[in-house]
Scaffold this motif. Structure first.
Motif, mmCIF file in Angstrom:
data_model
loop_
_atom_site.group_PDB
_atom_site.id
_atom_site.type_symbol
_atom_site.label_atom_id
_atom_site.label_comp_id
_atom_site.label_asym_id
_atom_site.label_seq_id
_atom_site.Cartn_x
_atom_site.Cartn_y
_atom_site.Cartn_z
ATOM 1 N N ILE A 86 0.851 -1.191 0.000
ATOM 2 C CA ILE A 86 0.000 0.000 0.000
ATOM 3 C C ILE A 86 0.885 1.239 0.000
ATOM 4 O O ILE A 86 1.767 1.395 0.841
ATOM 5 C CB ILE A 86 -0.921 0.019 1.240
ATOM 6 N N LEU A 87 0.634 2.101 -0.983
ATOM 7 C CA LEU A 87 1.362 3.369 -1.050
ATOM 8 C C LEU A 87 0.397 4.504 -0.723
ATOM 9 O O LEU A 87 -0.665 4.615 -1.343
ATOM 10 C CB LEU A 87 1.932 3.567 -2.465
ATOM 11 N N ILE A 88 0.759 5.296 0.278
ATOM 12 C CA ILE A 88 -0.047 6.482 0.576
ATOM 13 C C ILE A 88 0.724 7.676 0.023
ATOM 14 O O ILE A 88 1.774 8.043 0.556
ATOM 15 C CB ILE A 88 -0.280 6.618 2.098
ATOM 16 N N ARG A 89 0.233 8.186 -1.092
ATOM 17 C CA ARG A 89 0.962 9.275 -1.761
ATOM 18 C C ARG A 89 0.265 10.592 -1.440
ATOM 19 O O ARG A 89 -0.936 10.752 -1.687
ATOM 20 C CB ARG A 89 0.973 9.038 -3.276
ATOM 21 N N ILE A 90 1.014 11.482 -0.823
ATOM 22 C CA ILE A 90 0.396 12.716 -0.331
ATOM 23 C C ILE A 90 0.984 13.921 -1.055
ATOM 24 O O ILE A 90 2.189 14.168 -0.986
ATOM 25 C CB ILE A 90 0.602 12.871 1.200
ATOM 26 N N ASP A 91 0.139 14.649 -1.771
ATOM 27 C CA ASP A 91 0.578 15.925 -2.349
ATOM 28 C C ASP A 91 0.126 17.079 -1.459
ATOM 29 O O ASP A 91 0.644 18.174 -1.546
ATOM 30 C CB ASP A 91 -0.008 16.107 -3.759
ATOM 31 N N GLY A 92 -0.867 16.836 -0.634
ATOM 32 C CA GLY A 92 -1.434 17.896 0.194
ATOM 33 C C GLY A 92 -1.062 17.751 1.656
ATOM 34 O O GLY A 92 0.044 17.303 1.996
ATOM 35 N N VAL A 93 -2.002 18.169 2.496
ATOM 36 C CA VAL A 93 -1.765 18.209 3.944
ATOM 37 C C VAL A 93 -2.886 17.463 4.659
ATOM 38 O O VAL A 93 -4.057 17.699 4.370
ATOM 39 C CB VAL A 93 -1.768 19.684 4.445
ATOM 40 N N LEU A 94 -2.523 16.577 5.577
ATOM 41 C CA LEU A 94 -3.526 16.006 6.473
ATOM 42 C C LEU A 94 -3.479 16.843 7.741
ATOM 43 O O LEU A 94 -2.410 17.083 8.300
ATOM 44 C CB LEU A 94 -3.234 14.536 6.781
ATOM 45 N N VAL A 95 -4.641 17.317 8.178
ATOM 46 C CA VAL A 95 -4.716 18.254 9.291
ATOM 47 C C VAL A 95 -5.447 17.610 10.464
ATOM 48 O O VAL A 95 -6.548 17.070 10.294
ATOM 49 C CB VAL A 95 -5.486 19.527 8.857
ATOM 50 N N ALA A 96 -4.847 17.667 11.648
ATOM 51 C CA ALA A 96 -5.510 17.144 12.851
ATOM 52 C C ALA A 96 -6.515 18.179 13.345
ATOM 53 O O ALA A 96 -6.402 19.354 13.032
ATOM 54 C CB ALA A 96 -4.466 16.870 13.934
ATOM 55 N N PRO A 97 -7.508 17.745 14.120
ATOM 56 C CA PRO A 97 -8.471 18.714 14.659
ATOM 57 C C PRO A 97 -7.752 19.781 15.490
ATOM 58 O O PRO A 97 -6.852 19.459 16.261
ATOM 59 C CB PRO A 97 -9.363 17.855 15.559
ATOM 60 N N ALA A 98 -8.178 21.036 15.309
ATOM 61 C CA ALA A 98 -7.504 22.132 16.018
ATOM 62 C C ALA A 98 -7.790 22.062 17.518
ATOM 63 O O ALA A 98 -6.964 22.461 18.328
ATOM 64 C CB ALA A 98 -7.954 23.473 15.461
ATOM 65 N N ASP A 99 -8.972 21.554 17.876
ATOM 66 C CA ASP A 99 -9.310 21.443 19.288
ATOM 67 C C ASP A 99 -8.610 20.226 19.874
ATOM 68 O O ASP A 99 -9.024 19.092 19.650
ATOM 69 C CB ASP A 99 -10.826 21.318 19.448
ATOM 70 N N PHE A 100 -7.544 20.470 20.637
ATOM 71 C CA PHE A 100 -6.731 19.349 21.120
ATOM 72 C C PHE A 100 -7.499 18.463 22.082
ATOM 73 O O PHE A 100 -7.099 17.353 22.363
ATOM 74 C CB PHE A 100 -5.437 19.854 21.762
ATOM 75 N N ARG A 101 -8.628 18.942 22.584
ATOM 76 C CA ARG A 101 -9.379 18.084 23.502
ATOM 77 C C ARG A 101 -10.068 16.949 22.748
ATOM 78 O O ARG A 101 -10.474 15.960 23.325
ATOM 79 C CB ARG A 101 -10.386 18.902 24.297
ATOM 80 N N VAL A 102 -10.195 17.101 21.423
ATOM 81 C CA VAL A 102 -10.836 16.050 20.629
ATOM 82 C C VAL A 102 -9.877 14.873 20.419
ATOM 83 O O VAL A 102 -10.187 13.735 20.762
ATOM 84 C CB VAL A 102 -11.310 16.610 19.267
ATOM 85 N N GLY A 122 5.826 11.663 0.587
ATOM 86 C CA GLY A 122 5.535 13.091 0.411
ATOM 87 C C GLY A 122 4.527 13.614 1.409
ATOM 88 O O GLY A 122 4.100 12.913 2.327
ATOM 89 N N GLY A 123 4.163 14.878 1.212
ATOM 90 C CA GLY A 123 3.083 15.468 1.967
ATOM 91 C C GLY A 123 3.456 16.025 3.321
ATOM 92 O O GLY A 123 4.596 15.953 3.771
ATOM 93 N N ILE A 124 2.440 16.593 3.930
ATOM 94 C CA ILE A 124 2.601 17.254 5.224
ATOM 95 C C ILE A 124 1.542 16.727 6.195
ATOM 96 O O ILE A 124 0.378 16.583 5.823
ATOM 97 C CB ILE A 124 2.437 18.789 5.068
ATOM 98 N N LEU A 125 1.967 16.445 7.427
ATOM 99 C CA LEU A 125 1.024 16.108 8.492
ATOM 100 C C LEU A 125 1.057 17.285 9.468
ATOM 101 O O LEU A 125 2.109 17.611 10.007
ATOM 102 C CB LEU A 125 1.454 14.826 9.211
ATOM 103 N N ASP A 126 -0.076 17.916 9.663
ATOM 104 C CA ASP A 126 -0.125 19.088 10.542
ATOM 105 C C ASP A 126 -0.868 18.718 11.831
ATOM 106 O O ASP A 126 -2.083 18.603 11.840
ATOM 107 C CB ASP A 126 -0.826 20.243 9.811
ATOM 108 N N GLY A 127 -0.111 18.537 12.896
ATOM 109 C CA GLY A 127 -0.691 18.088 14.169
ATOM 110 C C GLY A 127 -1.426 19.175 14.932
ATOM 111 O O GLY A 127 -2.111 18.882 15.913
ATOM 112 N N GLN A 128 -1.296 20.438 14.488
ATOM 113 C CA GLN A 128 -1.990 21.574 15.137
ATOM 114 C C GLN A 128 -1.792 21.563 16.656
ATOM 115 O O GLN A 128 -2.745 21.750 17.413
ATOM 116 C CB GLN A 128 -3.481 21.525 14.814
#
Ligand SMILES: *[C@@H]1O[C@H](CO)[C@@H](O)[C@H](O)[C@H]1NC(C)=O
Ligand SMILES: *[C@@H]1O[C@H](CO)[C@@H](O)[C@H](O)[C@H]1NC(C)=O
Ligand SMILES: *[C@@H]1O[C@H](CO)[C@@H](O)[C@H](O)[C@H]1NC(C)=O
Ligand SMILES: *[C@@H]1O[C@H](CO)[C@@H](O)[C@H](O)[C@H]1NC(C)=O
Length: 392
Positions: A86-102, A122-128
């Protein structure tokens, strides 16, 4: 064209067509599955259905994350995955919920379990994570937070060209895995962010980390119990707490760490460079066969350090000695500047002194002069020019 050539071309064409139908991976495109690249619409369902589709496929599969920002909640990626390509090819950004309580009450955000043959490219993971850091720094009652990307009990994993931004907790965790290769990773979080280790490895073997740049608020790479055959090469670390084997020896029964190579690494303005850290209390753990080679220190507070008296809050360890036996650690071709007078500090266990520590070609200066070295319960040899003069 002769009819012979014509037939040959036709056959070649049919062969290519056939090969493509057989070998072409199935693709699961997040947008085709209903995800919205607006950073606000919840795309978790699309992501999970891409994962399920890929796992159920008998052919190799691609999960494609196009350009844009996709909000994804905490996801468990495991279960019965029968696909080992399985290849997960990321050109964009995966964004975590901004509310850290979630997401913050779960211990991880993108949570791979028991997978074999997953590549993330590739890609960006944004943990917020900034909201949670502020909460923690303000000393409020906050959740622990979620590690951004975790692999547990998995094998044959490749992560390449991935950027992890502002994780709430550790950025990448490799736990109980075999054959993991990470290359071209970028990790970026504030030097003041709490508990945001770059890459954490434990109970894993044959892990390689290459050509990566890590700037964060805790260890750039932390190496915990049960790590064997780890190779780290061409990494730039800073800000951060350095590359650390430990903390080890908190538990009485603990797996050891062995065969670790850290080469061609630059530490810039970090609190530690090459560190080995153990609790000052009984334990069956050990550290052996470690090589730190071709290391540049730029204004590092503790360039070479072994600390076997770690005892936060002076609780449950005063008066005891570390059970972790450290032996066969080589520091070769280490040069640069220390931000403190003591550039080499080997503070080993009284019960289990460090053995076979080797210094070869070391030149560490403090304010343009030779720095100092400090040893307790440490034995070994020095060869070639060693500045500060070895205290082994
Ligand atoms: C997270 O955990 C805290 C403390 O354990 C609790 O007060 C809070 O309600 C939980 N939040 C969620 C969204 O489950
Ligand atoms: C280590 O992992 C790599 C892939 O990262 C693999 O090619 C190699 O065969 C593995 N080595 C062993 C001894 O399993
Ligand atoms: C040490 O680990 C490396 C991979 O990091 C591996 O290639 C090598 O064979 C291991 N050496 C021993 C003695 O196990
Ligand atoms: C050690 O490094 C300092 C600073 O880079 C340099 O001036 C000095 O010549 C080096 N010493 C040796 C013996 O190479």
């Amino acid at each position: 064209m002769s009819s012979n050539t014509c037939t040959m071309l036709l056959v070649a064409f049919l062969l290519i067509l056939l090969k493509n139908t057989i070998a072409k991976p199935v693709t699961f495109d997040l947008i085709e599955l209903g995800a919205k690249p607006d950073g606000e619409t919840d795309s978790t369902e699309s992501f999970l259905s891409a994962w399920t589709g890929a796992c159920d496929s008998v052919k190799s599969a691609v999960i494609y994350v196009p350009r844009g920002r996709f909000l994804v909640q905490r996801v468990y990626l495991g279960g019965k995955c029968r696909n080992n390509k399985i290849l997960i090819r990321i050109d964009g950004v995966l964004v975590a919920p901004a509310d850290f309580r979630v997401a913050g009450n779960a211990s991880n955000w993108l949570d791979f379990h028991g997978v074999d043959g997953v590549t993330i490219s590739g890609g960006i993971l944004d943990g917020q994570g900034t909201g949670l850091w502020d909460c923690k720094l303000a000393g409020e009652n906050c959740p622990v937070g979620a590690a951004t990307l975790t692999f547990t009990n998995s094998k044959n994993i490749v992560v390449s060209g991935l950027t992890s931004l502002n994780s709430q907790l550790f950025h990448i965790v490799v736990n109980g895995c075999q054959n993991v290769k990470m290359k071209g990773i970028k990790i970026l979080a504030s030097g003041k962010s709490p508990n945001t280790d770059g890459i954490h490895v434990q109970f894993s073997s044959n892990v390689t980390i290459l050509n990566s740049k890590i700037s964060t608020g805790d260890d750039c790479i932390s190496i915990s119990a049960g790590t064997t055959d780890l190779w780290i090469e061409k990494v730039v670390c800073g800000p951060g707490h350095g590359i650390s084997i430990g903390s080890l020896g908190r538990d009485l029964t603990e797996a050891g760490v062995q065969n670790v190579t850290v080469k061609t690494v630059t530490f810039k303005g970090t609190t530690n460079g090459a560190r080995i850290k153990t609790w000052g209390r009984p334990s069956s753990g050990f550290v052996r066969n470690v090589l730190f080679q071709h290391i540049t220190m730029i204004n590092v507070q503790n360039p070479l350090i072994i600390d076997q008296n770690y005892c936060p809050y002076n609780k449950d360890c005063p008066g005891q000695f570390s059970g972790v036996k450290i032996r066969d650690v080589t520091y070769e071709d280490i040069h640069g500047t220390s931000a403190t007078a003591v550039a080499v500090k080997f503070d080993c266990s009284k019960m289990n002194p460090c053995d076979d520590i080797r210094l070869e070609k070391v030149n560490l200066t403090y304010k343009n002069e030779a720095a100092a070295a400090y040893c307790v319960n440490a034995a070994g040899t020095a060869s070639g020019m060693v500045v500060p003069t070895s205290c082994l």
